[in-house]
Scaffold this active site. Structure first.
Site, PDB file in Angstrom:
ATOM      1  N   ASP A 147      -0.066 -45.497  -2.422  1.00 35.99           N
ATOM      2  CA  ASP A 147       0.339 -46.834  -2.827  1.00 35.99           C
ATOM      3  C   ASP A 147       0.296 -47.781  -1.633  1.00 35.99           C
ATOM      4  O   ASP A 147       0.451 -47.354  -0.473  1.00 35.99           O
ATOM      5  CB  ASP A 147       1.759 -46.824  -3.398  1.00 35.99           C
ATOM      6  CG  ASP A 147       1.841 -46.146  -4.755  1.00 35.99           C
ATOM      7  OD1 ASP A 147       0.791 -45.968  -5.391  1.00 35.99           O
ATOM      8  OD2 ASP A 147       2.971 -45.808  -5.167  1.00 35.99           O
ATOM      9  N   LYS A 148       0.137 -49.042  -1.903  1.00 34.71           N
ATOM     10  CA  LYS A 148       0.073 -50.054  -0.850  1.00 34.71           C
ATOM     11  C   LYS A 148       1.232 -49.931   0.135  1.00 34.71           C
ATOM     12  O   LYS A 148       1.026 -49.993   1.360  1.00 34.71           O
ATOM     13  CB  LYS A 148       0.077 -51.454  -1.485  1.00 34.71           C
ATOM     14  CG  LYS A 148       0.108 -52.599  -0.486  1.00 34.71           C
ATOM     15  CD  LYS A 148       0.145 -53.942  -1.203  1.00 34.71           C
ATOM     16  CE  LYS A 148       0.231 -55.095  -0.207  1.00 34.71           C
ATOM     17  NZ  LYS A 148       0.266 -56.417  -0.907  1.00 34.71           N
TER      18      LYS A 148
END
Length: 325
Positions: A147-148
């Site tokens: 995830d970012k």
């Protein structure tokens, strides 16, 4: 991101592919746009492909991307390289970096940085072809993602042979991924094995939800071990047995311990109001292409973790839960 929603009339007597049905609607979209730009298709709340056969009464919800660039370009973005050879590059991804280009993040991604690091040319984006072909063109070398706002170890492939090798290792789960996280609350046991289905949260399309009373969604399994507790905060180690979107974040919320700094699944914390997601991919154990033995890759604990732990140690006594298994 544009969103399209429609319901197949109850009197609809046919059963045809979803893309053909959408293209036939006065306000629909053509099949080329569906294949090139669609990011998610839900039929009656379940993820489906454009080839799904729709029938009377089906509720169809589609998200798609506009303004897809013609190519993905190399960008001179510094990378923290853990290891590299002729086949792979292992990176300690920083928090805030998106793994590969997608809607809203067409630049500044790990892929853009790798193309520059590998001295590659721009990668042309295809807008016709199968959905898998279109997606593959957006993420050259990417065999898994973080995830970012998750930092840590990620392995990438420098050639097609290495990509296929690593994809097989991930598909057959012939590897081990370990994460560390700081959560709000104390887990119900010192160690646990969480097994649920994960579905899209019907109340919030940006979130997922852990459920046990349905066969919908995908099976997800997470092993956790609570390393230490400080007041109502805990340092936890996690090993993934499956790799679902937001799996760790969803499972921690499921056991009543949302990850500190998680704006999607948790709440703003009074002691750490500025905290960002305290989730870090600490270790990856995998067989490299052509190797017989496993290799261990580790990413150092990030500063955001050490700063939070310092404060917790000053404020609360350290308690190590007893594993009674």
């Amino acid at each position: 991101m544009p969103f399209f929603s429609t319901r197949v009339p109850d009197g609809f007597s046919d059963s045809i592919r979803l893309d053909k049905y959408i293209a036939s609607l006065p306000n629909g979209m053509n099949r080329s746009k569906l294949k090139a730009g669609v990011s998610e298709i839900l039929v009656n709340g379940k993820r489906e492909k454009i080839s799904f056969k729709v029938k009377a009464g089906d509720q169809i919800d589609i998200e798609w991307e506009d303004n897809i660039p013609d190519d993905i370009r190399p960008e001179d973005i510094p990378l923290d390289i853990i290891y590299e050879d002729d086949d792979v590059t292992v990176v300690n991804k920083r928090q805030g970096m998106v793994t590969h280009p997608a809607s809203g993040n067409w630049t500044g991604t790990l892929v853009n940085a790798l193309l520059y690091h590998w001295d590659r040319k721009s990668v042309a984006q295809i807008k016709d072809g199968t959905a898998s072909e279109i997606l593959a063109a957006r993420r050259p070398g990417i065999v898994h993602r973080l995830d970012k706002d998750t930092s840590g170890v990620i392995i990438t492939a420098k050639n097609r042979e290495a990509e296929e090798w690593l994809q097989t290792q991930f598909k057959l789960r012939r590897l081990r991924k370990e994460y560390i996280l700081i959560v709000k609350g104390r887990p119900p046991a010192a160690a646990g094995d969480i097994r649920t289905r994960i579905i899209r949260d019907p109340k919030n399309r940006k979130r997922y939800k852990a459920v046990t009373d349905t066969e919908d969604g995908k099976f997800a399994r997470t092993l956790y071990h609570c390393l230490a507790c400080y007041g109502n905060y805990s340092l936890v180690r996690v090993r993934l047995k499956t790799g679902r979107t937001h799996q760790i974040r969803v499972h921690m919320k499921y056991i009543g311990c949302p990850i500190l700094g998680d704006a999607v699944y948790g709440k703003k914390d009074e002691l750490f109001p500025g905290a960002t997601l305290m989730l870090h991919a600490r270790e990856l154990i995998v067989r490299l292409p052509g190797k017989r033995k496993f290799t261990i890759f580790r990413a150092a604990v990030p500063e955001r973790f050490t700063e939070v732990i310092k404060i917790l140690k000053r404020k609360y006594p350290r308690i190590v839960p007893e594993d009674k298994r």
